[in-house]
Motif scaffolding. Structure first.
Motif, short mmCIF file in Angstrom:
data_model
loop_
_atom_site.label_atom_id
_atom_site.label_comp_id
_atom_site.label_asym_id
_atom_site.label_seq_id
_atom_site.Cartn_x
_atom_site.Cartn_y
_atom_site.Cartn_z
N VAL A 73 -10.62 11.78 -4.88
CA VAL A 73 -11.69 10.86 -4.51
C VAL A 73 -12.92 11.68 -4.16
O VAL A 73 -12.83 12.71 -3.47
N ARG A 74 -14.08 11.21 -4.61
CA ARG A 74 -15.33 11.89 -4.33
C ARG A 74 -16.09 11.23 -3.18
O ARG A 74 -15.86 10.04 -2.88
N LYS A 75 -16.97 11.96 -2.56
CA LYS A 75 -17.83 11.38 -1.54
C LYS A 75 -18.66 10.27 -2.16
O LYS A 75 -19.22 10.43 -3.24
N GLY A 76 -18.72 9.14 -1.49
CA GLY A 76 -19.50 8.02 -2.00
C GLY A 76 -18.81 7.20 -3.06
O GLY A 76 -19.39 6.25 -3.59
N GLU A 77 -17.57 7.55 -3.40
CA GLU A 77 -16.84 6.83 -4.45
C GLU A 77 -15.96 5.75 -3.83
O GLU A 77 -15.40 5.91 -2.74
N ILE A 78 -15.85 4.63 -4.54
CA ILE A 78 -14.87 3.60 -4.20
C ILE A 78 -13.74 3.71 -5.21
O ILE A 78 -13.93 3.43 -6.40
N LEU A 79 -12.58 4.16 -4.76
CA LEU A 79 -11.43 4.31 -5.62
C LEU A 79 -10.47 3.16 -5.37
O LEU A 79 -10.01 2.96 -4.24
N GLY A 80 -10.18 2.39 -6.41
CA GLY A 80 -9.25 1.28 -6.27
C GLY A 80 -7.81 1.71 -6.51
O GLY A 80 -7.55 2.50 -7.41
N LEU A 81 -6.90 1.22 -5.68
CA LEU A 81 -5.46 1.39 -5.92
C LEU A 81 -4.89 0.04 -6.27
O LEU A 81 -4.95 -0.90 -5.46
N ALA A 82 -4.35 -0.10 -7.48
CA ALA A 82 -3.84 -1.38 -7.95
C ALA A 82 -2.37 -1.27 -8.31
O ALA A 82 -1.91 -0.22 -8.79
N GLY A 83 -1.64 -2.34 -8.07
CA GLY A 83 -0.22 -2.36 -8.40
C GLY A 83 0.42 -3.62 -7.83
O GLY A 83 -0.18 -4.29 -6.99
N LEU A 84 1.61 -3.93 -8.29
CA LEU A 84 2.32 -5.09 -7.80
C LEU A 84 2.94 -4.78 -6.44
O LEU A 84 2.96 -3.63 -5.99
N VAL A 85 3.46 -5.82 -5.77
CA VAL A 85 4.14 -5.62 -4.50
C VAL A 85 5.28 -4.63 -4.69
O VAL A 85 6.07 -4.74 -5.62
N GLY A 86 5.35 -3.62 -3.82
CA GLY A 86 6.40 -2.61 -3.94
C GLY A 86 6.01 -1.42 -4.79
O GLY A 86 6.82 -0.52 -5.01
N SER A 87 4.75 -1.38 -5.25
CA SER A 87 4.31 -0.29 -6.13
C SER A 87 4.09 1.01 -5.38
O SER A 87 4.08 2.09 -5.96
N GLY A 88 3.85 0.91 -4.06
CA GLY A 88 3.62 2.12 -3.27
C GLY A 88 2.19 2.28 -2.79
O GLY A 88 1.85 3.30 -2.17
N ARG A 89 1.33 1.28 -3.03
CA ARG A 89 -0.07 1.41 -2.63
C ARG A 89 -0.21 1.59 -1.11
O ARG A 89 -0.89 2.51 -0.64
N THR A 90 0.41 0.70 -0.37
CA THR A 90 0.33 0.78 1.10
C THR A 90 0.96 2.07 1.60
O THR A 90 0.48 2.68 2.57
N GLU A 91 2.02 2.51 0.94
CA GLU A 91 2.71 3.73 1.35
C GLU A 91 1.82 4.96 1.16
O GLU A 91 1.89 5.92 1.95
N VAL A 92 0.97 4.94 0.14
CA VAL A 92 -0.01 6.02 -0.04
C VAL A 92 -0.97 6.05 1.15
O VAL A 92 -1.26 7.10 1.73
N GLY B 158 -20.70 12.19 -4.91
CA GLY B 158 -20.76 13.56 -4.45
C GLY B 158 -19.56 14.38 -4.89
O GLY B 158 -18.84 14.02 -5.83
N GLU B 159 -19.31 15.45 -4.18
CA GLU B 159 -18.20 16.35 -4.52
C GLU B 159 -16.87 15.74 -4.09
O GLU B 159 -16.82 14.80 -3.29
N VAL B 160 -15.79 16.30 -4.62
CA VAL B 160 -14.45 15.82 -4.27
C VAL B 160 -14.18 16.09 -2.79
O VAL B 160 -14.36 17.21 -2.31
N ILE B 161 -13.76 15.05 -2.06
CA ILE B 161 -13.43 15.22 -0.65
C ILE B 161 -11.93 15.13 -0.42
O ILE B 161 -11.42 15.70 0.54
N LEU B 162 -11.22 14.44 -1.32
CA LEU B 162 -9.76 14.31 -1.16
C LEU B 162 -9.06 14.60 -2.48
O LEU B 162 -9.43 14.05 -3.51
N GLU B 163 -8.09 15.51 -2.44
CA GLU B 163 -7.22 15.77 -3.58
C GLU B 163 -5.78 15.52 -3.15
O GLU B 163 -5.32 16.09 -2.15
N VAL B 164 -5.11 14.68 -3.88
CA VAL B 164 -3.69 14.41 -3.64
C VAL B 164 -2.92 14.96 -4.83
O VAL B 164 -3.17 14.56 -5.97
N LYS B 165 -2.00 15.89 -4.58
CA LYS B 165 -1.28 16.55 -5.67
C LYS B 165 0.22 16.34 -5.52
O LYS B 165 0.84 16.82 -4.58
N HIS B 166 0.79 15.56 -6.44
CA HIS B 166 2.24 15.35 -6.53
C HIS B 166 2.84 14.95 -5.18
O HIS B 166 3.88 15.45 -4.77
N LEU B 167 2.16 14.04 -4.51
CA LEU B 167 2.57 13.61 -3.18
C LEU B 167 3.92 12.88 -3.23
O LEU B 167 4.15 12.01 -4.08
#
Length: 499
Positions: free
Chosen positions: A277-296, A256-265
């Motif tokens: 991220v769009r409605k109905g989309e599965i967006l993966g966040l990948a990175g090593l430990v300490g990359s900031g995924r959980t912090e996002v 679907g349409e974009v539901i979340l936009e993150v800009k220079h967070l």
């Protein structure tokens, strides 16, 4: 003489649940024995009995052929047993060196605490592990991976003859796993009895010599690692051949349409993060430990402060001062540490499911218990949560069932979730339950819910995500479509330095 550990006819029951039923097997020193089974198979219960945390209702434990009984964990430690649980047994306000040697703090000849000697002991051990940890650092300030390594060093320092590892690699990077495996091989050469619990089958074939499979609290079979394969083990664990874990998942082919936009967070932990991220989309966040995924995830959920950039959700610029505000907008988070941050472990399944929307169930001064029961019963049925009652305490459930309780909460009709953030949703979960959760994630996306999936298991991200955003040191380093993504490409981008 080879050290041995033997379980004979071990049985354990809880109200409404037979956790262990006549379990018998033997582990020998100089070998690594894997203990496998689905969540709820009885693995953790067996380790708790072995460590003196709980008592068996039937059967006995023998060490080197002699029956033993442990009234408490200290008795088990005195007998040379050390168990490293998924839940860390550390004191966060104390230093690394005090946590490594809690029972054996050195003293001067005057009987005073000798901090210098303790520092030297701990420094020598830390250097043996090759870890960049200061012995005087407060444990609570370390990341999860380093806290796990402190736990392992504590067990090593006790010179235990029998060491059990319960999902030890869940929070570790590949480099840290290599360090752990070197230690395990060293312990093996020293003739220690080693029991290794993990749902990561690749690890089982890499580090173990023998495998014991439990199912529904019963012994199923034992294998020599070199003589079996993944398909045979999975069939033994789940009682059927489930094939490819990722095959034939019902996917959402129409986003679907974009539901979340993150800009220079930006936040205290993030430098520059932008994605959508769009409605109905599965967006993966990948990175090593300490990359900031959980912090996002925490920043989007209002758990960490945002210091710069914009979050546009459902067409409006938003600033969430707290998780409560995020929840009210339709954002939900299944956190990485479900036991510490996702559930109240001493409360019931019922309370944990309805907690965020209790006010919506209130009529004047009263809460509709009938409505509460309907909602929780629906969650139990929808996610096949194994429990005799919705009043069962969440802390008594297996890891997989705990995760299902959290999913049941956030996908309740009362929540109207628009964005679901899943941080390590299958950590410590068996392969059969993983398949169920994968299908659940895909089903939620097909319903139009946007999903952000954070996982350290690259096959999980690559096979589930429509797109993958890679991160390193609090910055976005790349974006890949499902068709473009391979483990090599994701890792390459995750290790890329962006100024």
């Amino acid at each position: 003489m080879t050290k041995t550990l033997e379980f004979r006819g071990i049985g354990k029951s809880y109200p409404g649940v037979r956790a262990l039923d006549n379990v018998s097997f033997r582990a020998e020193g100089g070998k690594v024995l894997a203990l496998l089974g689905e969540n709820g198979a009885g693995k953790s219960t067996l380790l708790k009995i072995m460590s003196g945390d709980q008592k068996a209702d039937e059967g006995e434990i023998l060490i080197n052929g002699e029956p033993v009984s442990f009234p408490d964990p200290q008795a088990a430690i005195a007998a040379g047993i050390s168990v490293i649980y998924q839940e860390r047994q550390l004191i966060p306000t104390m230093s690394v060196m005090e946590n490594i040697y809690p029972d054996n703090l050195p003293k001067t000849k005057f009987g005073l605490f000798d901090s210098n000697k303790l520092y030297q002991q701990a420094k020598k051990l830390i250097d043996t592990f090759g870890l960049p940890i200061d012995p005087t650092e407060q444990v609570g300030r370390l990341n999860v991976a380093y806290q796990q390594m402190v736990e392992i060093m504590k067990a090593y320092a006790r010179n235990a003859d029998i060491i059990a590892f319960d999902e030890p690699t869940a929070p570790l990077t590949d480099t840290e796993i290599d360090i752990l495996f070197k230690l395990i091989r060293k312990l093996k050469e020293e003739g220690k009895v080693i029991i290794y619990v993990s749902h990561r089958l690749a690890e089982i074939f890499q580090i173990t010599d023998e495998i014991v499979v439990l199912k529904d609290g019963k012994f199923v079979n034992s294998f020599k690692t070199e003589d079996t394969n993944e398909a045979e083990l999975i069939k033994a664990m789940v009682g059927r051949d489930i094939g490819d874990t990722y095959a034939n998942l019902c996917r959402n082919e129409s986003l679907g349409e974009v539901i979340l936009e993150v800009k220079h967070l930006k936040s205290p932990y993030l430098q520059d993060v932008s994605f959508e991220v769009r409605k109905g989309e599965i967006l993966g966040l990948a990175g090593l430990v300490g990359s900031g995924r959980t912090e996002v995830a925490r920043a989007l959920f209002g758990a960490d402060p945002v210091t710069g950039g914009e979050i546009i959700f459902d067409g409006k610029k938003v600033v969430f001062e707290s998780p409560k505000a995020a929840i009210e907008h339709g954002i939900a988070l299944c956190p990485e540490d479900r036991k510490e941050q996702g559930l109240i472990m001493l409360h019931s399944i019922k309370n944990n499911v309805v907690m965020p929307f209790m006010d919506k169930l209130r009529k004047k001064l009263f809460i509709s218990q009938e409505k509460v029961k309907d909602i929780v019963d629906d969650a139990v049925k929808k996610y096949s949560i194994k429990t005799p009652s919705i009043e069962k305490i969440a802390g008594e459930l297996s890891g997989g069932n705990q995760q299902k309780v959290i999913l049941g909460r956030w996908t309740s009709e009362m929540m109207q979730t628009k964005l679901l953030i899943l941080d390590e949703p299958t950590k410590g979960i068996d392969v059969g339950t993983k398949r169920e959760i994968y299908q659940t994630i895909c089903d939620l996306a097909r319903q139009g819910i946007a999903v952000i999936l954070i996982s350290s298991e690259l096959p999980e991200v690559i096979n589930l995500a429509d797109r993958i955003v890679t991160m390193n040191r609090g910055r976005v380093t790349g974006v890949l479509t499902r068709e473009e993504a391979t483990e090599e490409k994701v890792l390459s981008l995750a290790m890329r330095e962006v100024s």
